[in-house]
Design an enzyme around this catalytic site. Structure first.
Site, PDB file in Angstrom:
ATOM      1  N   GLY A   1       0.705   9.955  11.334  1.00 39.12           N
ATOM      2  CA  GLY A   1       0.823  10.467   9.971  1.00 39.12           C
ATOM      3  C   GLY A   1      -0.407  10.145   9.171  1.00 39.12           C
TER       4      GLY A   1
ATOM      5  N   GLY B   1      -2.131  10.636   5.021  1.00 39.76           N
ATOM      6  CA  GLY B   1      -2.025  11.093   3.645  1.00 39.76           C
ATOM      7  C   GLY B   1      -3.308  10.795   2.900  1.00 39.76           C
TER       8      GLY B   1
ATOM      9  CG  MET C   1      -3.774   7.170  -1.867  1.00 39.54           C
ATOM     10  SD  MET C   1      -5.495   7.233  -2.316  1.00 39.54           S
ATOM     11  CE  MET C   1      -5.871   5.505  -2.338  1.00 39.54           C
TER      12      MET C   1
ATOM     13  CB  VAL D   1       1.797   6.117   9.564  1.00 41.54           C
ATOM     14  CG1 VAL D   1       2.850   5.392  10.398  1.00 41.54           C
ATOM     15  CG2 VAL D   1       2.077   5.904   8.079  1.00 41.54           C
TER      16      VAL D   1
ATOM     17  CE  LYS E   1       2.596   3.623   3.483  1.00 43.42           C
ATOM     18  NZ  LYS E   1       3.815   3.810   2.675  1.00 43.42           N
TER      19      LYS E   1
ATOM     20  CG  ASP F   1       9.004   9.930  -4.244  1.00 39.89           C
ATOM     21  OD1 ASP F   1       9.403  11.007  -4.730  1.00 39.89           O
ATOM     22  OD2 ASP F   1       8.001   9.838  -3.521  1.00 39.89           O
TER      23      ASP F   1
END
Length: 752
Positions: free
Chosen positions: A18, A20, A22, A25, A40, A141
């Site tokens: 994974g 993103g 910032m 993972v 992470k 969230d």
């Protein structure tokens, strides 16, 4: 870090699962225990990122580790370890073999999941939420991408990146910014959208949105327009789930609609209550529960735009059209980028050595197209500047925006929208640091550039012109500000409609400016209308509504309608305390105005007690030397005088004056007000010669700073004349009274 493949001589990175904005993972192997884990990592920030902002991101990541590590429940992802390796923060978690709910929907071609699976997922998530809420943690969230269903059917909640610890409110406020809604639009509660106080019932609302989506195939307000989604959450009753899918059980339909109640008090009491309702529904029993009394809010009437019929569904206001940010939390990656992108826009590469723009380009030569990496870095720095501003670090934010503006102008050109956007933020920081004249020049430049490139009625052009009006008001040029506000308002009403938030903001500012021009009845009428419109569109407790109601109270006071002003301020205090907290600066400011109103109504004993409590609270929150603490102490001294306790009043005024002079300066208006209060106390104690000396000091300072004919200067000269009269120096007093009257007449100021 990826190149070493080994973290702390223990965790060997195997493959990326994974990524993103910032972080990343990785699937990894714990060499010590011989098991596979997920690691992470937070990307290191390069030198182009502001260090303060980087520190905040790292603190947020550490907080996620602390929150997640405290949770031990089969329905929550287990955290094994946390640390830092070669400057990179990492979090070691159990490796989950399964699919998140977003992926399950995508696998199913966005068709709803089987009914039995939906009910089972609802019960398991309710059980996990019940546990996390008992630990004092609110997720904030919750969405399909953050809920995993494992191969054995176990459901787990993931990613506590913006979770709130019940005992960690100060840190949370600092990390997320005051009043900034955090979350994903399709799954945000109405109170989260408004920036209000959030508790565990906000998670219940978000869960209702998730269950609605997996049960019907779409979230309750399924629009591509983010503002339309947010307004739907706030104003529009969701359609019953069984209108989309008849085979859903009736109890499940009722439970989800109760989760989607607009106000927290109308939802289930807690996740345990929710789990009991689901369990009873699955077994066919009837829950022994009191009715919630939930009343669905009537949708607002559609507003027709001058250009034609509303393009959106008729339940949504017309002003939501054209706002297109945000999306549903769906995607194909094993870990959605949303799941750990803690700050929008910071998407630069791990190493960020940006190419510098070429120097000495010949005049007229074509500007080379900048590379995407440089543009990404500039966008990241722009976002860092915005976040510094949200944290109140205006000086640092200004430095960041000035640097970005210079680079954008070099690589994109002076008229490029991104260059003008940076220049706009430069102006904003200047206005917030007291440099109104410089801000005016900056906003004027941006307005001219945007008018050339976008047109005079474009929202961004109007935003720059409205800021020009604001800083004109800061400079005391209220008539020019009024003319500009009126022009911007006419354009906003024509192009956006009367109920657009920006139109209402402009009308609020115009009302404020009218009061500064002395046009109090007009100001009151406009502020009252704006407050009513904001209450209708945003809610009675929304911060913007309360700001305008505060202005209504101020104007009522200036009109001498102090009983109405007192009632208005008290209602604002109560609403702000509930929405923002009793210690929020806006709540405390409204309490100060309650004291002013009580004093004006002759209820000085009540005002005195109010100010004593306010001084204690201000001192506890901000310290003894804070200007607002000193303002509260000034109010305390004034009301001691009104109760004829002049020795105490004089002592309080002297101490406040000394502190204001040290903190604000000898010529600051607040310092001069305190100095005048010393003279008032001396006069009431019969010490008129001493009082005259102080009155003259105040009058001379105001003449030097404000001018001889300024209303405050004239009031000071009147005080001086009164003092001369008390000392038996009648002729000097008469001459000074005549001078004041002549200057008042010259300025058109009514005599008192």
């Amino acid at each position: 870090m990826a190149e070493t493949r080994l973290i702390q001589s223990r965790y060997r990175l195997l493959d990326l699962i994974g990524r993103g904005g910032m972080g990343e993972v990785w699937r990894a192997r714990d060499e010590s225990l011989g098991r596979q884990v997920a690691v992470k990592c937070l990307k290191p920030m390069g030198p182009q990122h502001d260090q303060d902002f980087t520190r905040i991101l790292r603190e947020r990541f550490r907080r996620e580790a602390r929150v997640a590590a405290a949770l031990q429940h089969r329905g929550v992802t287990v955290v094994h370890d946390f640390g830092e390796h070669e400057g990179v923060l990492y979090l070691v978690m159990e490796l989950l073999e399964g699919r998140n709910l977003s992926e399950l929907l995508e696998d199913n071609k966005q068709l709803p999941l089987p009914v039995d699976d939906v009910v089972d997922i609802a019960e398991q998530v309710a059980d996990a939420l019940g546990y996390t809420h008992q630990q004092g943690i609110v997720h904030r969230d919750l969405k399909p991408a953050n809920i995993m269903r494992l191969a054995d059917g176990t459901v787990k909640i993931c990613d506590f990146g913006i979770a709130r610890l019940g005992h960690d409110m100060a840190v949370t406020s600092r990390l997320t910014g005051v009043g900034i809604a955090m979350g994903t639009p399709h799954y945000m509660s109405p109170e989260q959208i408004s920036g209000g106080e959030i508790d565990h019932r906000s998670d219940l609302y978000s869960l209702g949105c998730v269950l609605y989506e997996i049960a019907t195939g779409a979230p309750p307000f399924d629009l591509d327009d983010a503002w339309g989604v947010l307004v739907g959450h706030r104003d529009t009753p969701p359609e019953p789930l069984r209108t989309h899918r008849a085979e859903l059980p009736g109890f499940f339909d009722r439970v989800v609609l109760e989760l989607l109640a607009k106000t927290p008090d109308q939802r289930p009491v807690d996740a345990g209550d929710l789990r009991r309702r689901i369990a009873v529904g699955r077994t066919g029993g009837q829950p022994h529960l009191e009715p919630t009394g939930r009343v669905l809010l009537a949708p607002p009437a559609p507003v027709e735009h001058p250009g034609g019929p509303a393009a959106l569904a008729p339940r949504l206001p017309d002003w939501t059209r054209g706002m297109t940010t945000g999306h549903k939390a769906t995607g194909t990656a094993a870990m959605s980028p949303d799941s750990f992108d803690h700050s929008a826009g910071l998407t630069g590469a791990w190493t960020t050595g940006a190419a510098q723009p070429a120097a000495g380009r010949p005049a007229g030569a074509e500007r080379p197209t900048p590379g995407p990496e440089l543009l990404s870095i500039l966008a990241s720095r722009h976002s860092a500047g915005l976040n510094l501003g949200r944290l109140g670090h205006w000086e640092e934010a200004g430095e960041v925006h000035r640097a970005v503006a210079a680079e954008r102008e070099s690589v994109l050109g002076p008229g490029h929208p991104d260059t003008l956007s940076s220049r706009y933020e430069v102006g904003f920081t200047l206005s917030r640091t007291g440099r109104a004249a410089d801000a005016l020049r900056e906003f004027a430049h941006v307005a001219q550039g945007r008018e050339r490139g976008l047109g005079p009625d474009h929202p961004e052009t109007l935003a720059a012109r409205q800021e020009m009006a604001y800083v004109l008001g800061q400079l005391g040029r209220h008539f020019e500000a009024h003319q500009l506000y009126a022009a911007v308002l006419a354009s906003r009403e024509r192009s956006m409609g009367p109920d657009h938030p920006d139109t209402l903001r402009c009308r609020h500012n115009l009302a404020f400016n009218l009061s500064r021009l002395g046009r109090l009845e007009e100001s009151y009428g406009m502020a009252r209308d704006v407050a009513q419109a904001r209450a209708r569109l945003l809610g009675a407790a929304h911060p913007d509504t309360l700001v305008t109601r505060y202005e209504v109270g101020y104007t009522l006071g200036r009109l001498g309608r102090w009983t109405e002003a007192l009632q208005t301020y008290r209602e604002v205090v109560q609403a702000r305390a509930q929405a923002l907290g009793a210690d929020h600066p806006d709540t405390l400011a409204a309490r100060y105005e309650v004291g002013i109103s009580l004093g004006r109504l002759g209820r000085s004993a009540e005002a005195l007690e109010l100010y004593r409590a306010l001084v204690e609270d201000r001192t506890r929150v901000s310290g003894r030397a804070d200007p607002e603490t000193l303002r509260a102490r000034h109010g305390l001294g004034v009301n001691l005088g009104r109760l004829a306790r002049w020795e105490e009043a004089l002592a309080e005024s002297r101490e406040v004056c000394v502190n204001r002079e040290r903190v604000l300066g000898a010529d600051h208006p607040d310092t001069l007000v305190s100095r005048r209060e010393i003279a008032v106390g001396l006069g009431w104690l019969g010490r008129w010669a001493d009082a005259l000396t102080v009155y003259r000091q105040v009058a001379e300072a105001r003449t030097r700073i404000l001018g001889a004919d300024h209303p405050d200067t004239l009031a000071g000269r009147n005080d001086e004349a009164h003092c001369l009269e008390q000392l038996g120096r009648g002729q000097e007093a008469v001459e000074l009274y005549r001078q004041v009257a002549a200057l008042r007449q010259q300025r058109g100021i009514p005599s008192h």
